[in-house]
Motif scaffolding. Structure first.
Motif, PDB file in Angstrom:
ATOM      1  N   HIS A 197       0.875  -1.127  -0.055  1.00 22.60           N
ATOM      2  CA  HIS A 197       0.081   0.044  -0.009  1.00 22.60           C
ATOM      3  C   HIS A 197       0.938   1.240   0.049  1.00 22.60           C
ATOM      4  O   HIS A 197       0.638   2.221   0.719  1.00 22.60           O
ATOM      5  N   ARG A 198       1.971   1.117  -0.749  1.00 20.58           N
ATOM      6  CA  ARG A 198       2.829   2.232  -0.997  1.00 20.58           C
ATOM      7  C   ARG A 198       3.230   2.119  -2.546  1.00 20.58           C
ATOM      8  O   ARG A 198       3.153   1.158  -3.094  1.00 20.58           O
ATOM      9  N   HIS A 199       3.521   3.353  -3.185  1.00 16.27           N
ATOM     10  CA  HIS A 199       3.979   3.440  -4.541  1.00 16.27           C
ATOM     11  C   HIS A 199       5.497   3.819  -4.948  1.00 16.27           C
ATOM     12  O   HIS A 199       5.780   5.002  -4.446  1.00 16.27           O
ATOM     13  N   TYR A 200       6.369   2.991  -5.303  1.00 12.06           N
ATOM     14  CA  TYR A 200       7.595   3.422  -5.328  1.00 12.06           C
ATOM     15  C   TYR A 200       8.438   2.465  -6.156  1.00 12.06           C
ATOM     16  O   TYR A 200       7.893   1.287  -6.400  1.00 12.06           O
ATOM     17  N   HIS A 201       9.499   2.953  -6.659  1.00 13.24           N
ATOM     18  CA  HIS A 201      10.269   2.129  -7.728  1.00 13.24           C
ATOM     19  C   HIS A 201      11.448   1.438  -6.708  1.00 13.24           C
ATOM     20  O   HIS A 201      12.134   2.087  -5.957  1.00 13.24           O
ATOM     21  N   ASN A 238       5.284   9.130  -9.020  1.00 12.62           N
ATOM     22  CA  ASN A 238       5.589   8.154  -9.998  1.00 12.62           C
ATOM     23  C   ASN A 238       6.899   8.313 -10.602  1.00 12.62           C
ATOM     24  O   ASN A 238       7.553   7.680 -11.334  1.00 12.62           O
ATOM     25  N   ALA A 239       7.773   9.268  -9.991  1.00 12.77           N
ATOM     26  CA  ALA A 239       9.269   9.670 -10.521  1.00 12.77           C
ATOM     27  C   ALA A 239      10.062   8.671 -10.199  1.00 12.77           C
ATOM     28  O   ALA A 239      10.202   8.145  -9.221  1.00 12.77           O
ATOM     29  N   LYS A 298       6.859   1.304 -19.819  1.00  6.36           N
ATOM     30  CA  LYS A 298       6.854   2.282 -18.673  1.00  6.36           C
ATOM     31  C   LYS A 298       5.478   2.215 -18.145  1.00  6.36           C
ATOM     32  O   LYS A 298       4.566   1.645 -18.545  1.00  6.36           O
ATOM     33  N   LEU A 299       5.267   2.886 -16.766  1.00  9.90           N
ATOM     34  CA  LEU A 299       4.214   2.772 -15.985  1.00  9.90           C
ATOM     35  C   LEU A 299       3.726   4.288 -15.980  1.00  9.90           C
ATOM     36  O   LEU A 299       4.560   5.125 -15.596  1.00  9.90           O
ATOM     37  N   SER A 300       2.306   4.658 -16.082  1.00 10.49           N
ATOM     38  CA  SER A 300       1.702   5.748 -15.615  1.00 10.49           C
ATOM     39  C   SER A 300       1.008   5.694 -14.581  1.00 10.49           C
ATOM     40  O   SER A 300       0.398   4.688 -14.436  1.00 10.49           O
TER      41      SER A 300
END
Length: 227
Positions: A23-27, A126-127, A88-90
């Protein structure tokens, strides 16, 4: 079986991993420091959740909890774009326009001529970690922003405010967690004229360009009246 799994992935350098559950968004780039044997790091993305932080937090006027995730990412979903062997992911915020890709934390007002530093933080959801991020105030010079890994100050403030409400009928937010997509810069706004000025932030990585804006008010210095 991690090492064996890594060896399989290393034979397919154009592969990627899309994960959930946090439940987090990261690369995250798996490299040799973590035992990955490939010539190039393996790209893993933790995908943010449409329910955000499990539908927690104060509800809006429609009764929907804001549910901001522990790293400051709003409720969201993503789209995977594949062209040949490239991908790539948007990122798309739930119930938000497509151009909404970051939030900016900065003081609302500063007194003219003040030596108080102006700290600006951008959470660009999303960077990629390698993104180049710059900011400027009004028509001023562009300033490089540096990536930092820490808790998002906006999420921390929201959590603290909601704790002060006492007993509530909705589910409380979980604890803030460090964010992997924060960029920060410190400048001096004391030379700006009184009035409202726009903080502009631009970011670019190998996938996308991002823009964000916020206003800061430069107020007049109080006048001392002799007794």
């Amino acid at each position: 079986e991690r090492e064996e799994f890594y060896r399989i992935l290393a034979d397919h350098p154009r592969s990627a991993t899309l994960a959930a559950h946090t439940h987090r968004h990261y690369h995250h780039l798996l490299d040799e420091d973590e035992g990955f044997p490939g010539d190039i790091p393996h790209h893993m993305v933790s995908i943010g959740a449409i329910c955000g932080s499990w539908w927690s937090g104060a509800p809006d006027e429609f009764g929907i909890p804001h549910s901001t995730m522990a790293d400051g990412t709003p409720t969201c979903y993503t789209r995977l774009h594949i062209t040949g062997s490239d991908w790539k992911l948007s990122w798309q915020g739930a119930r938000r326009p497509a151009e909404f890709q970051m939030h900016i934390d900065a003081p609302q007002a500063i007194t003219e001529g003040s030596d108080e530093p102006l700290r600006v933080t951008a959470n660009i959801y999303n960077a990629l970690p390698s993104a180049e991020v710059k900011m400027r105030i009004g028509e001023g010079e562009w300033i490089e922003m540096s990536r930092t890994v820490r808790k998002d100050s906006v999420r921390v403030a929201v959590t603290e405010r909601e704790r002060e409400l006492g007993t509530v009928p909705w589910r409380r937010l979980d604890e803030p967690y460090q964010s992997e997509h924060l960029w920060e810069a410190v400048t001096n706004a004391g030379t700006l004229d009184t009035g409202v000025h726009t903080i502009e932030i631009v970011a670019r990585d190998s996938w996308w360009d991002y823009k964000g804006y916020r206003q800061v008010y430069i107020r007049k210095r109080p006048v001392s009246i002799p007794e």
